[in-house]
Design an enzyme around this catalytic site. Sequence first.
Site, PDB file in Angstrom:
ATOM      1  N   SER A 143       0.875  -1.175   0.000  1.00  0.00           N
ATOM      2  CA  SER A 143       0.000   0.000   0.000  1.00  0.00           C
ATOM      3  C   SER A 143       0.910   1.223   0.000  1.00  0.00           C
ATOM      4  O   SER A 143       2.091   1.126   0.391  1.00  0.00           O
ATOM      5  CB  SER A 143      -0.839  -0.012   1.283  1.00  0.00           C
ATOM      6  OG  SER A 143      -1.485   1.234   1.478  1.00  0.00           O
ATOM      7  N   TYR A 156      -1.989   0.008  10.745  1.00  0.00           N
ATOM      8  CA  TYR A 156      -1.978  -0.473   9.355  1.00  0.00           C
ATOM      9  C   TYR A 156      -0.685  -0.056   8.652  1.00  0.00           C
ATOM     10  O   TYR A 156      -0.050  -0.850   7.955  1.00  0.00           O
ATOM     11  CB  TYR A 156      -3.205   0.089   8.645  1.00  0.00           C
ATOM     12  CG  TYR A 156      -3.340  -0.316   7.196  1.00  0.00           C
ATOM     13  CD1 TYR A 156      -3.534  -1.648   6.834  1.00  0.00           C
ATOM     14  CD2 TYR A 156      -3.283   0.644   6.187  1.00  0.00           C
ATOM     15  CE1 TYR A 156      -3.670  -2.009   5.499  1.00  0.00           C
ATOM     16  CE2 TYR A 156      -3.419   0.285   4.854  1.00  0.00           C
ATOM     17  CZ  TYR A 156      -3.605  -1.043   4.514  1.00  0.00           C
ATOM     18  OH  TYR A 156      -3.740  -1.399   3.195  1.00  0.00           O
TER      19      TYR A 156
HETATM   20  C1  8X3 Z   1      -5.026   1.512   1.510  1.00  0.00           C
HETATM   21  C2  8X3 Z   1      -4.598   2.916   1.372  1.00  0.00           C
HETATM   22  O1  8X3 Z   1      -4.681   5.245   2.405  1.00  0.00           O
HETATM   23  O2  8X3 Z   1      -6.235   3.628   3.313  1.00  0.00           O
HETATM   24  O3  8X3 Z   1      -3.989   0.610   1.480  1.00  0.00           O
HETATM   25  O4  8X3 Z   1      -3.902   3.470   3.812  1.00  0.00           O
HETATM   26  S1  8X3 Z   1      -4.870   3.826   2.798  1.00  0.00           S
END
Ligand code: 8X3
Length: 258
Positions: A143, A156
């Site tokens: 990502s 994340y």
């Molecule tokens: C997803 C992009 O901007 O939500 O991988 O982290 S974000």
Amino acid sequence: MAPAAPPAASRIAVVTGASSGIGAATARRLAAAGYRVVLTARRKDRIEALAEEITAAGHSATAYPLDVTDRAAVDEFATAFRTVGVLVNNAGGALGADPVAVGDPDDWRRMFETNVIGTLHLTQALLPRLEASGDGTVVVVTSTAGHATYEGGAGYVAAKHAEHVLAETLRLEIVGRPVRVIEIAPGLVKTDEFALTRFRGDAEKAARVYEGVAEPLSADDVADTVAWAVTRPPHVNIDLLVVRPRAQASNTKLHREA
Ligand code: 8X3
């Protein structure tokens, strides 16, 4: 010298998280490119339906229910193959968007388990088979969160940074062996489930992520880049491909129509 790689038509491509979104779209693209696609995900019904759809379109696909966090199950899965041409590590996702001060450690653990440890499990289990193919490719779908942080994203973002490091380090460690390591880092992608999962089913919050953005990326836009990178000649390694919608200049700079 490594044996010549067989043509795509006889090669296996394993896709994790193939039940929806980028994983499902990637499976369709690789099947259309001539790979025998193996769809894995926890949701059996979904991957079986997708395998039927791909087969009905005249391509080759099979479904194998798998939880990437279950090492014993992953090892058992790997024994089904003598060689594998492509592994797409796509399973994962975000849980929560809380500041570091109040983020739930269980969310962080689950994100690390699925995104990072899941990728580690599949890569370790299939690496000998990828090498045995004479021309293997490991794809890690990370990502833009794997390259820069944003407020509320730390759990994340940290997991995606870890996946990025896994890909970079593996490339260093296996150089000289017939396996490429490709990282695809998508920005804002509108899928059915990513934002909904992150916000635990709160459809309003999920919709706000894409509010006013005329054209976020689709899962198929990302699948297109995965298939492009995978189908380059074997000596061409796309180390890292960052793909965003035109409206997104950075993780924190997104153009929304009034
Ligand atoms: C997803 C992009 O901007 O939500 O991988 O982290 S974000």
